[in-house]
Write a protein that holds these residues in place. Structure first.
Motif, PDB file in Angstrom:
ATOM      1  N   GLN A  72       0.826  -1.207   0.000  1.00  0.00           N
ATOM      2  CA  GLN A  72       0.000   0.000   0.000  1.00  0.00           C
ATOM      3  C   GLN A  72       0.864   1.262   0.000  1.00  0.00           C
ATOM      4  OE1 GLN A  72      -1.981  -1.233   3.502  1.00  0.00           O
ATOM      5  NE2 GLN A  72      -3.714  -2.145   2.445  1.00  0.00           N
ATOM      6  N   LEU A  73       1.996   1.236   0.683  1.00  0.00           N
ATOM      7  CA  LEU A  73       2.908   2.384   0.670  1.00  0.00           C
ATOM      8  C   LEU A  73       3.416   2.649  -0.737  1.00  0.00           C
ATOM      9  CD1 LEU A  73       4.979   1.605   3.903  1.00  0.00           C
ATOM     10  CD2 LEU A  73       3.248   3.396   3.633  1.00  0.00           C
ATOM     11  N   GLU A  74       3.761   1.584  -1.438  1.00  0.00           N
ATOM     12  CA  GLU A  74       4.254   1.756  -2.808  1.00  0.00           C
ATOM     13  C   GLU A  74       3.148   2.172  -3.751  1.00  0.00           C
ATOM     14  OE1 GLU A  74       6.479  -0.862  -6.308  1.00  0.00           O
ATOM     15  OE2 GLU A  74       6.721  -1.394  -4.195  1.00  0.00           O
ATOM     16  N   ARG A  75       1.986   1.548  -3.627  1.00  0.00           N
ATOM     17  CA  ARG A  75       0.873   1.861  -4.517  1.00  0.00           C
ATOM     18  C   ARG A  75       0.409   3.305  -4.356  1.00  0.00           C
ATOM     19  NH1 ARG A  75      -1.890  -2.247  -3.335  1.00  0.00           N
ATOM     20  NH2 ARG A  75      -3.265  -1.351  -1.747  1.00  0.00           N
ATOM     21  N   SER A  76       0.475   3.833  -3.137  1.00  0.00           N
ATOM     22  CA  SER A  76       0.030   5.200  -2.854  1.00  0.00           C
ATOM     23  C   SER A  76       1.159   6.214  -2.952  1.00  0.00           C
ATOM     24  CB  SER A  76      -0.610   5.264  -1.461  1.00  0.00           C
ATOM     25  OG  SER A  76      -1.707   4.381  -1.360  1.00  0.00           O
ATOM     26  N   ASN A  77       2.349   5.769  -3.359  1.00  0.00           N
ATOM     27  CA  ASN A  77       3.504   6.661  -3.488  1.00  0.00           C
ATOM     28  C   ASN A  77       3.790   7.398  -2.186  1.00  0.00           C
ATOM     29  OD1 ASN A  77       5.684   7.972  -4.715  1.00  0.00           O
ATOM     30  ND2 ASN A  77       4.404   9.709  -5.327  1.00  0.00           N
ATOM     31  N   ILE A  78       3.796   6.663  -1.087  1.00  0.00           N
ATOM     32  CA  ILE A  78       4.106   7.246   0.216  1.00  0.00           C
ATOM     33  C   ILE A  78       5.613   7.123   0.430  1.00  0.00           C
ATOM     34  CG2 ILE A  78       3.811   6.975   2.711  1.00  0.00           C
ATOM     35  CD1 ILE A  78       0.930   6.134   2.151  1.00  0.00           C
ATOM     36  N   THR A  79       6.312   8.247   0.362  1.00  0.00           N
ATOM     37  CA  THR A  79       7.765   8.254   0.503  1.00  0.00           C
ATOM     38  C   THR A  79       8.245   9.114   1.667  1.00  0.00           C
ATOM     39  OG1 THR A  79       7.999  10.120  -1.048  1.00  0.00           O
ATOM     40  CG2 THR A  79       8.083   7.890  -1.971  1.00  0.00           C
ATOM     41  N   ARG A  80       7.339   9.936   2.217  1.00  0.00           N
ATOM     42  CA  ARG A  80       7.693  10.813   3.336  1.00  0.00           C
ATOM     43  C   ARG A  80       6.573  10.773   4.379  1.00  0.00           C
ATOM     44  NH1 ARG A  80      11.802  14.012   3.026  1.00  0.00           N
ATOM     45  NH2 ARG A  80      10.938  15.511   4.502  1.00  0.00           N
ATOM     46  N   PRO A  81       6.860  11.135   5.638  1.00  0.00           N
ATOM     47  CA  PRO A  81       5.822  11.097   6.677  1.00  0.00           C
ATOM     48  C   PRO A  81       4.573  11.899   6.337  1.00  0.00           C
ATOM     49  CG  PRO A  81       7.980  11.318   7.683  1.00  0.00           C
ATOM     50  CD  PRO A  81       8.191  11.448   6.205  1.00  0.00           C
ATOM     51  N   ILE A  82       4.729  13.064   5.693  1.00  0.00           N
ATOM     52  CA  ILE A  82       3.556  13.883   5.400  1.00  0.00           C
ATOM     53  C   ILE A  82       2.583  13.131   4.487  1.00  0.00           C
ATOM     54  CG2 ILE A  82       4.587  15.022   3.401  1.00  0.00           C
ATOM     55  CD1 ILE A  82       2.342  16.665   6.092  1.00  0.00           C
ATOM     56  N   ASP A  83       3.095  12.170   3.695  1.00  0.00           N
ATOM     57  CA  ASP A  83       2.226  11.425   2.782  1.00  0.00           C
ATOM     58  C   ASP A  83       1.257  10.513   3.538  1.00  0.00           C
ATOM     59  OD1 ASP A  83       3.593  12.603   0.659  1.00  0.00           O
ATOM     60  OD2 ASP A  83       5.040  10.962   0.511  1.00  0.00           O
ATOM     61  N   PHE A  84       1.757   9.721   4.491  1.00  0.00           N
ATOM     62  CA  PHE A  84       0.818   8.848   5.216  1.00  0.00           C
ATOM     63  C   PHE A  84       0.004   9.631   6.244  1.00  0.00           C
ATOM     64  CE2 PHE A  84       4.510   8.285   8.134  1.00  0.00           C
ATOM     65  CZ  PHE A  84       3.901   8.467   9.362  1.00  0.00           C
ATOM     66  N   ILE A  85       0.536  10.741   6.719  1.00  0.00           N
ATOM     67  CA  ILE A  85      -0.249  11.584   7.625  1.00  0.00           C
ATOM     68  C   ILE A  85      -1.470  12.140   6.899  1.00  0.00           C
ATOM     69  CG2 ILE A  85      -0.223  13.795   8.855  1.00  0.00           C
ATOM     70  CD1 ILE A  85       2.646  13.151   9.704  1.00  0.00           C
ATOM     71  N   ASN A  86      -1.271  12.616   5.678  1.00  0.00           N
ATOM     72  CA  ASN A  86      -2.397  13.154   4.913  1.00  0.00           C
ATOM     73  C   ASN A  86      -3.414  12.079   4.540  1.00  0.00           C
ATOM     74  OD1 ASN A  86      -1.413  15.775   4.952  1.00  0.00           O
ATOM     75  ND2 ASN A  86      -0.319  15.570   3.012  1.00  0.00           N
ATOM     76  N   ALA A  87      -2.998  10.811   4.532  1.00  0.00           N
ATOM     77  CA  ALA A  87      -3.904   9.713   4.176  1.00  0.00           C
ATOM     78  C   ALA A  87      -4.565   9.075   5.390  1.00  0.00           C
ATOM     79  CB  ALA A  87      -3.130   8.650   3.390  1.00  0.00           C
ATOM     80  N   THR A  88      -4.320   9.614   6.589  1.00  0.00           N
ATOM     81  CA  THR A  88      -4.863   9.047   7.819  1.00  0.00           C
ATOM     82  C   THR A  88      -5.962   9.937   8.380  1.00  0.00           C
ATOM     83  OG1 THR A  88      -2.705   8.075   8.344  1.00  0.00           O
ATOM     84  CG2 THR A  88      -4.308   8.235  10.134  1.00  0.00           C
ATOM     85  N   PRO A  89      -7.160   9.427   8.596  1.00  0.00           N
ATOM     86  CA  PRO A  89      -8.244  10.244   9.162  1.00  0.00           C
ATOM     87  C   PRO A  89      -7.864  10.799  10.537  1.00  0.00           C
ATOM     88  CG  PRO A  89      -9.091   8.165   8.297  1.00  0.00           C
ATOM     89  CD  PRO A  89      -7.606   8.053   8.282  1.00  0.00           C
ATOM     90  N   ASN A  90      -8.288  12.028  10.794  1.00  0.00           N
ATOM     91  CA  ASN A  90      -8.086  12.696  12.087  1.00  0.00           C
ATOM     92  C   ASN A  90      -6.611  12.897  12.430  1.00  0.00           C
ATOM     93  OD1 ASN A  90     -10.908  12.879  12.753  1.00  0.00           O
ATOM     94  ND2 ASN A  90     -10.856  10.698  13.245  1.00  0.00           N
ATOM     95  N   LEU A  91      -5.754  12.905  11.417  1.00  0.00           N
ATOM     96  CA  LEU A  91      -4.329  13.164  11.614  1.00  0.00           C
ATOM     97  C   LEU A  91      -3.890  14.165  10.558  1.00  0.00           C
ATOM     98  CD1 LEU A  91      -1.751  12.247  13.221  1.00  0.00           C
ATOM     99  CD2 LEU A  91      -1.330  10.647  11.353  1.00  0.00           C
ATOM    100  N   SER A  92      -3.181  15.204  10.986  1.00  0.00           N
ATOM    101  CA  SER A  92      -2.699  16.212  10.045  1.00  0.00           C
ATOM    102  C   SER A  92      -1.363  16.747  10.539  1.00  0.00           C
ATOM    103  CB  SER A  92      -3.708  17.365   9.895  1.00  0.00           C
ATOM    104  OG  SER A  92      -3.884  18.039  11.137  1.00  0.00           O
ATOM    105  N   ALA A  93      -0.660  17.452   9.662  1.00  0.00           N
ATOM    106  CA  ALA A  93       0.637  18.011  10.037  1.00  0.00           C
ATOM    107  C   ALA A  93       0.947  19.190   9.136  1.00  0.00           C
ATOM    108  CB  ALA A  93       1.740  16.959   9.936  1.00  0.00           C
ATOM    109  N   VAL A  94       1.804  20.053   9.626  1.00  0.00           N
ATOM    110  CA  VAL A  94       2.271  21.211   8.870  1.00  0.00           C
ATOM    111  C   VAL A  94       3.797  21.173   8.842  1.00  0.00           C
ATOM    112  CG1 VAL A  94       2.398  23.725   8.774  1.00  0.00           C
ATOM    113  CG2 VAL A  94       0.281  22.619   9.491  1.00  0.00           C
ATOM    114  N   GLU A  95       4.355  21.231   7.644  1.00  0.00           N
ATOM    115  CA  GLU A  95       5.806  21.361   7.498  1.00  0.00           C
ATOM    116  C   GLU A  95       6.126  22.847   7.458  1.00  0.00           C
ATOM    117  OE1 GLU A  95       5.964  18.664   3.946  1.00  0.00           O
ATOM    118  OE2 GLU A  95       7.662  17.826   5.049  1.00  0.00           O
TER     119      GLU A  95
END
Length: 560
Positions: A72-95
């Motif tokens: 799933q990480l590869e299929r969704s092109n998740i390469t950095r923490p902000i990527d899986f954070i944005n894909a997680t409900p009720n979780l967000s972050a600001v760089e």
């Protein structure tokens, strides 16, 4: 102040060679968490999570968990923490602000500047102690699990709103390789590779991964005509798994990352009437005004993490030892407020350095029993020298001297300086019991007592003999107005958890949980200093939230 953000589109290519499969179907019963276990979210395979320190099927865990498998990480092109954070409900972050500044918000619980995140970050069983240790490329990651709600009974202080559990790839039984490359907006290119396999069959395996990311940037300063947000990262990881016998397993790893980039790219509302608060309110994520700073900012960041884990298995249970050494250094400098094209803003220079030694020893009972338990102890020795070095200087040369202040003569003389060193020693004891009252009803009782003693020392503080333009300052306090001042605080808390889970059928899990979290407090710079960079509160109180949650969980509803 409003910060501009870039949005990139990326093209990706990925390839793999070898024959080993990174997959495991669910075992007949949950087992003790193993450093060798592999999982996959592919069709027909159940997702196995380890965030509770046992290997368990995702649908059997009475907690809110979002899990990302390797596929799933590869299929969704998740390469950095902000990527899986944005894909997680009720979780967000600001760089924001600098390369290490990833401010995480979980269910409305936000992270402030220069403080720890409200979630524990765990990599291969090691809880990171530094606030800037997460924001870098993800290398050779097998699975990511995001737990929401207080997880202090598992991971201790600062797991006040959840935990992020990251597991890396274990060496396979045959040699294999993986590679991926990508290109996107801002002339951003990246490449990652991974190679793993046996050095001694059935005894010693190795996994090596590396990556590079380079980006020109998205925005230019209209004053210097240079990009204000370039980014370059180089990172590498090596992991060794040694199995000297059927009962003993040892895992050692080393990680290094170096980032060269930019920092503090802000637009001041005071310079642009169109950005000032009015009706309608300006969208802070899309500012149309140009960057006008006359200073070339910079950011140097390095991360090191070394871990050692040993497991001894017997019929009566497992003994696990996990130790780590962690070191982070972050230096960033930029124009001063309000970040204009003129020289009257001055400059700012910041430095943070964090190192920690941690160790944990725990005993885990066999899983194939109606009554299961885990007991253990934890210790951490943390040094932040400096916790925060903040300096302001004269903008008389159009650049910032790239060395640790104070700069006493020549261009970019230091006009204000503050340095705080912080030392902490933390220890904890913990335990949890799971009791299968029936085949469908499980009671969990858990608790952890955390104790942390912090000592903050003012090394240097105050304003220099010159103002921002290099003229004699009035009044003229010394650099070390409060040097040597020591502040001590002790923070301690018992974090309980009670959970009752009912699983009437395999696809349904209903549970109710009571839990209490704990985030340690701290000290900052004293108010009485005349330096404008020092007008901060002198103490931060610990936080102790309590949650009572009832939730139904259908099978696989939180898998991504």
């Amino acid at each position: 102040m409003i910060k501009q953000l870039g949005v990139a589109t990326t093209a990706i290519a990925a390839a793999s060679i070898g024959t080993n499969a990174v997959a495991q179907t669910a075992p007949s019963g949950s087992s003790q968490s193993s450093p060798q276990a592999e999982t996959s979210g592919g069709t027909g395979n159940e997702i196995i999570v380890t965030a509770t320190r046992r290997d368990e099927r995702l649908q059997d865990v009475p907690a809110s968990i979002t899990a990302f498998t390797a596929a799933q990480l590869e299929r969704s092109n998740i390469t950095r923490p902000i990527d899986f954070i944005n894909a997680t409900p009720n979780l967000s972050a600001v760089e924001a602000n600098n390369a290490g500044d990833l401010r995480i918000t979980v269910r409305g619980d936000a992270q402030a500047l220069n403080t720890d995140a409200p979630v524990a970050v765990v990599i291969d069983g090691v809880v990171l102690t530094g606030a800037t240790g997460l924001n870098k490329d993800l290398l050779d990651v097998r699975q990511i699990e995001v737990l929401k709600g207080p997880q202090g009974y598992l991971y201790g202080r600062n797991a006040v709103s959840g935990a992020i559990n990251i597991t890396t790839m274990a060496p396979g039984d045959t040699f294999s390789g993986r590679a991926r490359v990508g290109y996107g907006n801002g002339d951003t290119a990246y490449a990652q590779f991974g190679v793993s396999g046996p050095l001694v069959p059935k005894r010693l395996g190795v996994s090596v991964a590396g990556g590079i990311r380079d980006g020109r940037g998205y925005y230019r300063s209209v004053t210097t005509n240079k990009f204000v947000d370039p980014y370059n990262e180089k990172s590498g990881r090596i992991r060794l798994d040694w199995t000297p016998s059927e009962a003993i397993r040892v895992q050692a790893s080393a990680f290094y990352s170096k980032i060269e980039g930019a920092a503090t790219n802000y637009l001041s509302q005071s310079l642009f009437p169109g950005l000032q608060t009015s009706s309608p309110i300006v969208d802070a994520d899309f500012a149309r005004a140009p960057f006008v700073s006359n200073i070339d900012n910079f950011n140097h960041k390095t991360d090191q993490l070394y871990t050692l884990r040993a497991d001894y298995d017997a019929d009566w249970g497992r003994i696990t030892s996990v130790s780590s050494y962690e070191r982070q250094q972050n230096i960033f400098a930029s124009d001063g407020y309000p970040y204009s094209a003129g020289s009257g803003d001055g400059t700012q220079y910041n430095q943070r350095q964090h190192s920690a030694k941690t160790t944990e020893l725990r005993f885990t009972s066999p899983s194939a029993r109606a009554l299961r338990y885990i007991f253990g102890a934890y210790y951490a020795d943390i040094s932040e020298t400096p916790f925060l070095l903040a300096a302001v200087g004269a903008d008389d040369a159009g650049f910032i001297v790239d060395r640790s202040p104070p700069v006493l003569a020549g261009p970019n003389r230091t006009t204000g300086l503050s340095v705080d060193n912080v030392f902490a020693k933390a220890w904890a004891v913990f335990g949890n019991i799971d009791w299968d009252i029936t085949d469908q009803l499980t009671l969990t009782l858990a608790g952890r007592y955390d104790h942390e003693r912090k000592r903050a020392v003012d090394v240097a503080f105050g304003s220099s003999a010159v103002d921002l333009d290099g003229n004699p300052a009035t009044p003229n306090p010394p650099f070390s107005a409060t040097a040597g001042q020591v502040r001590r605080d002790t923070f301690k808390q018992f974090q309980p958890k009670v959970s009752l889970a009912w699983q009437p059928q395999d696809a349904i899990n209903l549970y109710a949980t009571y839990a209490k979290g704990f985030k340690a407090g701290g000290s900052t710079l004293p108010r009485r200093s005349p330096s404008p960079v020092a007008q901060l509160q002198t103490s931060m109180r610990p936080r102790k939230p309590t949650i009572l949650r009832w939730a139904p969980r259908p099978s696989g509803s939180t898998a991504r």
